[in-house]
Enzyme design. Structure first.
Site, PDB file in Angstrom:
ATOM      1  N   GLU A  30       9.147  -4.152  10.524  1.00  0.00           N
ATOM      2  CA  GLU A  30       9.624  -2.890   9.953  1.00  0.00           C
ATOM      3  C   GLU A  30      10.230  -1.996  11.028  1.00  0.00           C
ATOM      4  OE1 GLU A  30       6.874  -0.979   7.288  1.00  0.00           O
ATOM      5  OE2 GLU A  30       8.084   0.855   7.165  1.00  0.00           O
ATOM      6  N   ASP A  48      -1.091  -6.020  -0.061  1.00  0.00           N
ATOM      7  CA  ASP A  48      -1.465  -5.361   1.189  1.00  0.00           C
ATOM      8  C   ASP A  48      -2.959  -5.109   1.227  1.00  0.00           C
ATOM      9  OD1 ASP A  48       0.574  -4.895   3.018  1.00  0.00           O
ATOM     10  OD2 ASP A  48       1.327  -3.134   1.937  1.00  0.00           O
ATOM     11  N   ASP A  51       0.841  -1.207   0.000  1.00  0.00           N
ATOM     12  CA  ASP A  51       0.000   0.000   0.000  1.00  0.00           C
ATOM     13  C   ASP A  51       0.876   1.258   0.000  1.00  0.00           C
ATOM     14  OD1 ASP A  51       0.901  -0.197   2.595  1.00  0.00           O
ATOM     15  OD2 ASP A  51      -1.067   0.072   3.525  1.00  0.00           O
ATOM     16  N   SER A  52       2.210   1.056  -0.006  1.00  0.00           N
ATOM     17  CA  SER A  52       3.132   2.170  -0.246  1.00  0.00           C
ATOM     18  C   SER A  52       2.899   2.743  -1.651  1.00  0.00           C
ATOM     19  CB  SER A  52       4.589   1.720  -0.094  1.00  0.00           C
ATOM     20  OG  SER A  52       4.843   0.554  -0.845  1.00  0.00           O
TER      21      SER A  52
END
Ligand code: KIV
Length: 271
Positions: free
Chosen positions: A189, A90, A51-52
């Site tokens: 992350e 995502d 979803d980046s």
């Protein structure tokens, strides 16, 4: 295409074997057909339709605005391109956090409409009901802990997570709970390397890090960042393998000059 032709070389089972054999797992993001084809050819193990895309493709400041339809569009473009890697998509913000029934319908929509191989969700105990329900449908799920960009407004910064003991303990509990629920892998992350290594050692499923050190089972980066398309984003964990920003800038400037100087097209470039 035959059903056989669509079988991926990299499966969730293969990833587990890679962890068991100590073979590191490579993962990159892709959001479009052309780049997905190139990174498949290069031999990547997992492609994440992250979803980046909200940041990288659409220019939003956070990942929150991207919609289910937009994620499905990106996932379809990537799936059309690839043969070997596992394609993970995502689940976008708002499609699984509130209501586990809605989570299942969103998950099923992505899988049916994109024909991806697996999904990823952010969070631990807070989203466990949705995690369990999605897994009960047979959809493979990857977890994501540590810095979870969909919760940026809760945390207020993109700084390193889980430096304090209490947060590190909660992360370890969540990681074990996601594994216990049936997730096939976990992304960690931006956490201390020592904690990344501890989680990878405690879990039997593969742990893929982004800014989580070298003691995890694999690494993931955003393709546009590792190719140096955006030279304003320089976190410590990012290794740039190219400076495509400057290369593209130079190429476009050369093209503009050639057009202005009547140098393009030349005789061989016309009919
Ligand atoms: O959306 C994304 O690109 C991600 C990676 C940073 C793991 O979730």
């Amino acid at each position: 295409m035959s059903v056989e032709g669509k079988n991926r070389v990299i499966t969730t089972r293969k990833l587990l074997e890679m962890k068991q054999n100590g073979e590191k797992i490579s993962m990159l993001t892709a959001y479009d057909y052309t780049s997905a084809r190139i990174i498949d050819k290069a031999g990547i193990d997992i492609i994440l339709v992250g979803d980046s895309a909200a940041n990288v493709m659409a220019g939003h400041e956070t990942t929150l605005p991207i919609t289910l339809d937009q994620m499905i569009y990106h996932a379809q473009s990537v799936v059309r391109a690839v043969k070997n890697p596992l394609v993970v998509v995502d689940m976008p913000f708002g499609t699984y956090q509130g209501n586990s029934r809605e989570a299942v319908s969103s998950a099923i929509r992505i899988m049916k409409e994109s024909e991806a191989d697996a999904l990823k969700v952010e969070g631990g105990s807070e989203v466990m009901e949705s995690v369990r329900r999605i897994l009960s449908t047979g959809i493979p799920l990857m977890g994501h802990l540590g810095l979870t960009p969909q919760s940026i407004h809760k945390f207020g910064t993109y700084n390193v997570r889980a430096k304090e003991e209490a947060e590190a303990d909660k992360l370890m509990e969540d990681a074990l709970a996601l594994q216990e629920a049936g997730c096939f892998a976990l992304v960690l992350e931006k956490i201390p390397a020592v904690l990344g290594a501890r989680v990878a050692a405690a879990l039997t499923i593969p742990v893929i890090g982004i800014g989580a050190g070298n003691g995890v089972d694999g690494q993931v980066l955003v393709l546009h960042d590792m190719l140096g398309l955006n030279n304003e984003f320089s976190p410590r964990f990012l290794r740039r393998y190219h400076n495509l920003h400057d290369e593209i800038l130079g190429a476009v400037q050369n093209y503009i000059n050639d057009v202005k100087n009547r140098d393009f097209p030349n005789e061989r470039e016309q009919y």
